[in-house]
Design an enzyme around this catalytic site. Sequence first.
Site, PDB file in Angstrom:
ATOM      1  N   LEU A 227       0.818  -1.221   0.000  1.00  0.00           N
ATOM      2  CA  LEU A 227       0.000   0.000   0.000  1.00  0.00           C
ATOM      3  C   LEU A 227       0.848   1.266   0.000  1.00  0.00           C
ATOM      4  O   LEU A 227       1.889   1.333   0.642  1.00  0.00           O
ATOM      5  CB  LEU A 227      -0.939  -0.017   1.212  1.00  0.00           C
ATOM      6  CG  LEU A 227      -1.931  -1.188   1.232  1.00  0.00           C
ATOM      7  CD1 LEU A 227      -2.761  -1.153   2.522  1.00  0.00           C
ATOM      8  CD2 LEU A 227      -2.848  -1.163   0.014  1.00  0.00           C
TER       9      LEU A 227
ATOM     10  N   HIS B 136      -3.326   4.293  -2.751  1.00  0.00           N
ATOM     11  CA  HIS B 136      -4.351   3.434  -2.151  1.00  0.00           C
ATOM     12  C   HIS B 136      -5.050   4.162  -0.996  1.00  0.00           C
ATOM     13  O   HIS B 136      -6.274   4.086  -0.844  1.00  0.00           O
ATOM     14  CB  HIS B 136      -3.716   2.165  -1.573  1.00  0.00           C
ATOM     15  CG  HIS B 136      -3.059   1.271  -2.585  1.00  0.00           C
ATOM     16  ND1 HIS B 136      -1.710   1.009  -2.576  1.00  0.00           N
ATOM     17  CD2 HIS B 136      -3.570   0.560  -3.613  1.00  0.00           C
ATOM     18  CE1 HIS B 136      -1.417   0.169  -3.556  1.00  0.00           C
ATOM     19  NE2 HIS B 136      -2.515  -0.113  -4.205  1.00  0.00           N
TER      20      HIS B 136
ATOM     21  N   SER C  52       2.845   3.729  -7.489  1.00  0.00           N
ATOM     22  CA  SER C  52       2.552   2.357  -7.887  1.00  0.00           C
ATOM     23  C   SER C  52       3.315   1.406  -6.986  1.00  0.00           C
ATOM     24  O   SER C  52       4.458   1.683  -6.608  1.00  0.00           O
ATOM     25  CB  SER C  52       2.992   2.132  -9.337  1.00  0.00           C
ATOM     26  OG  SER C  52       3.008   0.748  -9.627  1.00  0.00           O
TER      27      SER C  52
HETATM   28  P1  AMP Z   1      -3.515  -2.190  -7.021  1.00  0.00           P
HETATM   29  O1  AMP Z   1      -3.149  -2.556  -5.626  1.00  0.00           O
HETATM   30  O2  AMP Z   1      -2.365  -1.707  -7.842  1.00  0.00           O
HETATM   31  O3  AMP Z   1      -4.361  -3.232  -7.699  1.00  0.00           O
HETATM   32  O4  AMP Z   1      -4.446  -0.915  -6.902  1.00  0.00           O
HETATM   33  C1  AMP Z   1      -5.601  -0.934  -6.107  1.00  0.00           C
HETATM   34  C2  AMP Z   1      -6.411   0.282  -6.419  1.00  0.00           C
HETATM   35  O5  AMP Z   1      -5.656   1.445  -6.145  1.00  0.00           O
HETATM   36  C3  AMP Z   1      -6.798   0.350  -7.903  1.00  0.00           C
HETATM   37  O6  AMP Z   1      -8.114   0.838  -8.011  1.00  0.00           O
HETATM   38  C4  AMP Z   1      -5.793   1.332  -8.448  1.00  0.00           C
HETATM   39  O7  AMP Z   1      -6.248   2.017  -9.588  1.00  0.00           O
HETATM   40  C5  AMP Z   1      -5.632   2.276  -7.279  1.00  0.00           C
HETATM   41  N1  AMP Z   1      -4.362   2.989  -7.386  1.00  0.00           N
HETATM   42  C6  AMP Z   1      -3.132   2.441  -7.586  1.00  0.00           C
HETATM   43  N2  AMP Z   1      -2.209   3.414  -7.696  1.00  0.00           N
HETATM   44  C7  AMP Z   1      -2.871   4.590  -7.588  1.00  0.00           C
HETATM   45  C8  AMP Z   1      -2.481   5.964  -7.637  1.00  0.00           C
HETATM   46  N3  AMP Z   1      -1.219   6.324  -7.840  1.00  0.00           N
HETATM   47  N4  AMP Z   1      -3.438   6.909  -7.466  1.00  0.00           N
HETATM   48  C9  AMP Z   1      -4.737   6.552  -7.284  1.00  0.00           C
HETATM   49  N5  AMP Z   1      -5.162   5.290  -7.229  1.00  0.00           N
HETATM   50  C10 AMP Z   1      -4.249   4.319  -7.382  1.00  0.00           C
END
Ligand code: AMP
Length: 275
Positions: A27, A31, A179
Amino acid sequence: MAQLREAMDSHRAAHQSIGLVPTMGALHAGHISLMERARKENDIVIASVFVNPTQFNNPEDLRTYPRTEQADIDALTAAGVDYAFIPSVEEIYPEPDTRVFDLGPVAEVMEGAMRPGHFNGVAQIVSKLFAMVGPTRAYFGEKDYQQIAVIRRMAELEGFDLEIVACPIMRHPDGLAMSSRNVRLSPEERAAAPAIHRILSESLAMAPATSVADVKRAVTEALDATDHLKTEYYEIVDARTMQPIADWSEAPTAVGCATVYCGDVRLIDNITYRF
Ligand code: AMP
């Protein structure tokens, strides 16, 4: 899992709204921004952390995906979520999920074309989470722009009655989209990666005077001219349909979606062209 369902049922019975934030952990502030938004808009917030194997088309990517469970639990506690759902693979998939979703054109281009099976896997896990939690609202980040369109399609197909909330991309001060994969960048790659957002942002000024094809070419060339960066694709699509456009007049809002390798780390980002 039965416990989770019961808890969620009791909140719904008490007419409390439930905000769901699905994540794959490791996280970061991106997130957390989703959780904060969910906190503002709902009585109850539940975040899930699950590295979903069915959405990884590349076994090496699944193997090297960062996993930081204790830090994630601490971050969820600090974010003030009411429930942290951190299931095992066996709990989610007691037997293989063979469902194939008819996701249509939104899932066929870009990530759908480059990562066969990826969006079907996303639809599998998100539909299971929606069914288990029964959220009033679910929160997703615009960093995965196409994913939101795919999830909207899945929810419509499956008849889920909820609001899907799209949240803005959170960035580091140098512009790099946050990310989980950024931790895998070497110091040199990390220094190169902010060029992605800079180059995409600079292209905003080219539109609409420059043609879509020329903007795509200019962005791709600039990315590829940067040390450590190699473009997989830069596509400009209609924000409503995710379909590539040939002319700016086709879409009131267009989104430029980039997938760029920085070393061997696959990064995605996007920018919105509004007219
Ligand atoms: P993930 O853990 O990468 O699958 O992401 C989980 C959620 O967080 C997804 O809806 C992503 O689009 C969102 N998310 C990931 N990185 C970002 C970011 N930099 N800004 C906003 N939301 C994000």
